[in-house]
Scaffold this motif. Structure first.
Motif, mmCIF file in Angstrom:
data_model
loop_
_atom_site.group_PDB
_atom_site.id
_atom_site.type_symbol
_atom_site.label_atom_id
_atom_site.label_comp_id
_atom_site.label_asym_id
_atom_site.label_seq_id
_atom_site.Cartn_x
_atom_site.Cartn_y
_atom_site.Cartn_z
ATOM 1 N N PRO A 73 -17.033 -54.060 -18.838
ATOM 2 C CA PRO A 73 -15.844 -54.547 -19.541
ATOM 3 C C PRO A 73 -14.542 -54.230 -18.808
ATOM 4 C CG PRO A 73 -16.899 -52.753 -20.770
ATOM 5 C CD PRO A 73 -17.807 -53.113 -19.646
ATOM 6 N N THR A 75 -11.786 -60.370 -15.278
ATOM 7 C CA THR A 75 -12.319 -61.305 -16.269
ATOM 8 C C THR A 75 -12.874 -62.551 -15.588
ATOM 9 O OG1 THR A 75 -10.610 -60.517 -17.746
ATOM 10 C CG2 THR A 75 -11.788 -62.472 -18.444
ATOM 11 N N SER A 96 -16.137 -58.750 -15.833
ATOM 12 C CA SER A 96 -16.227 -58.684 -17.299
ATOM 13 C C SER A 96 -16.276 -60.113 -17.813
ATOM 14 C CB SER A 96 -14.977 -57.988 -17.842
ATOM 15 O OG SER A 96 -14.815 -58.269 -19.221
ATOM 16 N N ASP A 120 -12.636 -59.593 -23.105
ATOM 17 C CA ASP A 120 -12.090 -58.326 -23.597
ATOM 18 C C ASP A 120 -12.765 -57.872 -24.888
ATOM 19 O OD1 ASP A 120 -10.446 -58.268 -21.443
ATOM 20 O OD2 ASP A 120 -8.664 -58.986 -22.500
ATOM 21 N N TYR A 121 -14.025 -57.540 -24.768
ATOM 22 C CA TYR A 121 -14.806 -56.983 -25.869
ATOM 23 C C TYR A 121 -15.946 -56.221 -25.230
ATOM 24 C CZ TYR A 121 -16.705 -61.494 -24.609
ATOM 25 O OH TYR A 121 -17.125 -62.573 -23.884
ATOM 26 N N VAL A 122 -16.542 -55.284 -25.974
ATOM 27 C CA VAL A 122 -17.593 -54.460 -25.374
ATOM 28 C C VAL A 122 -18.954 -54.897 -25.900
ATOM 29 C CG1 VAL A 122 -18.465 -52.118 -25.067
ATOM 30 C CG2 VAL A 122 -16.000 -52.544 -25.058
ATOM 31 N N LEU A 123 -19.853 -55.220 -24.980
ATOM 32 C CA LEU A 123 -21.236 -55.568 -25.320
ATOM 33 C C LEU A 123 -22.089 -54.309 -25.229
ATOM 34 C CD1 LEU A 123 -21.367 -58.694 -22.997
ATOM 35 C CD2 LEU A 123 -21.132 -58.716 -25.491
#
Ligand code: ADE
Length: 225
Positions: free
Chosen positions: A88, A92, A131, A134-137
Motif C-alpha cells: 500500500p 499508485t 499499490s 489508497d486502502y489496505v488489503l
C-alpha cells in the motif's frame, strides 16, 4: 512475456488466470505465469515465513531468507526487467505503468502479508513498489491479480480487436465516452441519433466531446496532469 508471482497463498491467486482473457492469453502462449509458494523455500520444519518485529510493535514481518532463496533462484535462471513488490505504500497503479510493464520480457511480483516484509528485501531486490489504491488489503495477492490483468490485456494479440485497448479509459488521460448497442430504443430511452448516421468524423467528434465532458465531471484531476 513471463511473470513469476511469489506468494504464501497461491490458491488465492490462481482463479483469475483460469478464466476469460487471461486464460486465453496463457493458452495462446502470449504470457507464462508461474506461482511460487514461499513456504517451499523455508528451512525450518514449521515452514515459518514471518517473525516478530525488532524494536517491538504489533504485526508479523516476512523474513528475508525464504524470499532471498526464491528470488535468487529465479534470477539465476534468467534476467528480470522488474522485481515488483505489492504494497500500500508503493506508487499508485495507473494505466501508464501497465503500458510500460506490458512491454517487459520477465517480471517478478512479490506479494506481501502481515505488516510487510523485512526492509532489506526491498533494499536488495525490489526495483518497483506498486499499490493498487489508497486502502489496505490483507495481502498483495489481489493487487497482483489486478496488476497482471492490467498488463496482460495490453500484450499484442491478447485482445481480439487490436485497437480496443487503445480506446480504453485513461489511455489518453480521458474517461471513455458512453457506448450503446441494440435495441435503438428501450423503455422509451433512445440511443443518440447521430450514432446511426454513418458520419464517422461527426461520431468521432461526439465521442471526444463526451469523453471530455465525462472526465471533467467525474475526474477533473485527470485534466490537470
Ligand atoms: N497489499 C496490501 N494493500 C495493498 C494495496 N493497496 N496495493 C497493493 N498491495 C497491497
Amino acid at each position: 512475456m513471463r511473470i513469476d508471482i511469489i506468494t504464501v497463498l497461491p490458491e488465492l491467486l490462481k482463479s483469475p488466470f483460469e478464466a476469460s482473457i487471461l486464460k486465453r492469453a496463457i493458452d495462446a502462449g502470449l504470457v507464462e505465469v508461474h506461482f511460487h509458494n514461499l513456504r517451499d523455500y523455508t528451512t525450518d520444519k514449521r515452514k515459518s515465513i514471518d517473525d516478530t518485529q525488532f524494536g517491538g510493535g504489533a504485526g508479523m514481518v516476512m523474513m528475508i531468507e525464504p524470499i532471498d532463496k526464491c528470488i535468487t533462484g529465479l534470477k539465476a535462471e534468467r534476467h528480470y526487467d522488474e522485481i515488483i513488490y505489492m504494497t500500500p505504500d508503493g506508487e499508485t497503479l495507473k494505466q501508464g505503468i501497465a503500458n510500460h510493464l506490458s512491454l517487459k520480457e520477465n517480471i517478478i511480483i512479490l506479494c506481501g502479508h502481515y505488516k510487510g516484509i523485512d526492509q532489506r528485501v526491498r533494499d536488495l531486490f525490489i526495483t518497483r513498489e506498486i499499490s493498487i489504491g489508497d486502502y489496505v488489503l490483507s495481502g498483495g495477492e489481489l493487487g497482483a491479480a489486478v496488476l497482471c490483468d492490467s498488463i496482460i490485456r495490453l500484450i499484442p494479440g491478447v485482445l481480439g480487436n487490436e485497437t480496443s485497448a487503445l480506446t480504453d479509459s485513461f489511455q489518453d488521460n480521458l474517461l471513455a465516452p458512453p457506448i450503446y448497442t441494440k435495441p435503438r430504443e428501450y423503455k422509451g430511452m433512445k440511443v443518440p441519433e447521430l450514432l446511426f448516421g454513418g458520419n464517422t468524423p461527426e461520431i468521432e467528434k461526439w465521442r471526444e466531446d463526451q469523453a471530455y465532458l465525462r472526465t471533467k465531471e467525474r475526474r477533473p484531476d485527470l485534466l490537470e496532469d
